[in-house]
Scaffold this active site. Structure first.
Site, PDB file in Angstrom:
ATOM      1  N   GLY A  94      34.805 -39.269 -39.927  1.00  0.00           N
ATOM      2  CA  GLY A  94      36.362 -39.230 -40.454  1.00  0.00           C
ATOM      3  C   GLY A  94      37.154 -40.139 -39.830  1.00  0.00           C
ATOM      4  O   GLY A  94      37.781 -41.073 -40.291  1.00  0.00           O
ATOM      5  N   ARG A 111      35.857 -42.784 -37.908  1.00  0.00           N
ATOM      6  CA  ARG A 111      35.174 -44.030 -38.340  1.00  0.00           C
ATOM      7  C   ARG A 111      35.956 -44.658 -39.320  1.00  0.00           C
ATOM      8  O   ARG A 111      36.430 -45.678 -39.826  1.00  0.00           O
ATOM      9  CB  ARG A 111      33.624 -44.015 -38.161  1.00  0.00           C
ATOM     10  N   ALA A 139      14.227 -23.732 -20.901  1.00  0.00           N
ATOM     11  CA  ALA A 139      14.330 -22.683 -20.112  1.00  0.00           C
ATOM     12  C   ALA A 139      13.309 -22.269 -19.331  1.00  0.00           C
ATOM     13  O   ALA A 139      13.714 -21.970 -18.213  1.00  0.00           O
ATOM     14  CB  ALA A 139      14.637 -21.632 -21.222  1.00  0.00           C
ATOM     15  N   GLU A 176      26.664 -31.455 -26.373  1.00  0.00           N
ATOM     16  CA  GLU A 176      26.391 -32.713 -25.611  1.00  0.00           C
ATOM     17  C   GLU A 176      26.910 -33.927 -26.639  1.00  0.00           C
ATOM     18  O   GLU A 176      26.386 -33.911 -27.857  1.00  0.00           O
ATOM     19  CB  GLU A 176      25.132 -33.007 -25.022  1.00  0.00           C
TER      20      GLU A 176
END
Length: 202
Positions: free
Chosen positions: A23, A25, A54, A137
């Site tokens: 959005g 962009r 893990a 991330e």
């Protein structure tokens, strides 16, 4: 553990963040002559990769959501290096997420040659049981950095993280070449953007 239920909020976070960045962009393309965002992708880390990470890092399953920060991943790809910092500034100003960690691998690249800007964020997802904050991330990089990183990732997968020395050296040289390309393109940024404006008007 019900892994499907565990991963559902991460999948929701990825979809919502992709929509939001796309959005942004679209707004730039509509209102200005240049968007700092070229394209956006996202993914949820496969369960097998989560469990493998893990085990490698000796993280107990009840600590995964706190100690594995890239289960949800968004990649924002830019044309120019200064676009990356523009995107970072925009993320800092948002009030729908909170930045937890910033890692600038552009000013100080990894030994492998890897360059990118990483943000670890806390993002609130609305679920049927109320709000749940998940870690995600955001990687922000140029097209050249992205091309290099995709190939490095493939080689790491092929060699199970133990890339032969000669290939490593070539990769490092390729990383420097990619960064030189970014530097050269930055020098003609105005000309490139003017050409894109003309093309867009047509």
């Amino acid at each position: 553990m019900d892994w499907e239920a565990f991963l559902a909020p991460y999948a929701q976070a990825v979809e919502e963040l992709k929509i939001k960045f796309r959005g942004v962009r679209k707004q730039f393309n509509h209102e200005t002559s240049h968007s700092p965002i070229e394209f956006v992708t996202g993914r949820v880390k496969p369960l097998a990769s989560i469990l493998e990470k893990a085990d490698e890092k000796h993280i107990s399953y009840d600590r995964i959501e706190k100690d594995i920060q890239d289960i949800a991943g968004i990649r924002v790809v830019c044309q120019f290096v200064d676009d990356i910092y523009r995107v970072v500034d925009m993320v800092r100003e948002r009030n729908d997420l909170q930045i937890i960690i910033e890692k600038d691998y552009i000013k100080k690249n990894k030994d492998s040659g890897y360059r990118s800007f990483h943000l670890i964020i806390e993002y609130p997802v609305q679920t049927i049981r109320g709000e749940k904050k998940v870690l995600a991330e955001i990687q922000i990089r140029t097209l050249a950095m992205n091309f290099w990183a995709i190939n490095e990732h493939s080689l790491n997968y092929k060699y199970k993280g133990k890339i032969p020395t000669d290939v490593k050296e070539r990769l490092k040289g390729a990383a420097e070449a990619a960064f030189r390309l970014d530097e050269e393109m930055s020098k003609i940024k105005k000309e490139v953007q003017e050409a894109q404006r003309i093309f867009h008007r047509k």
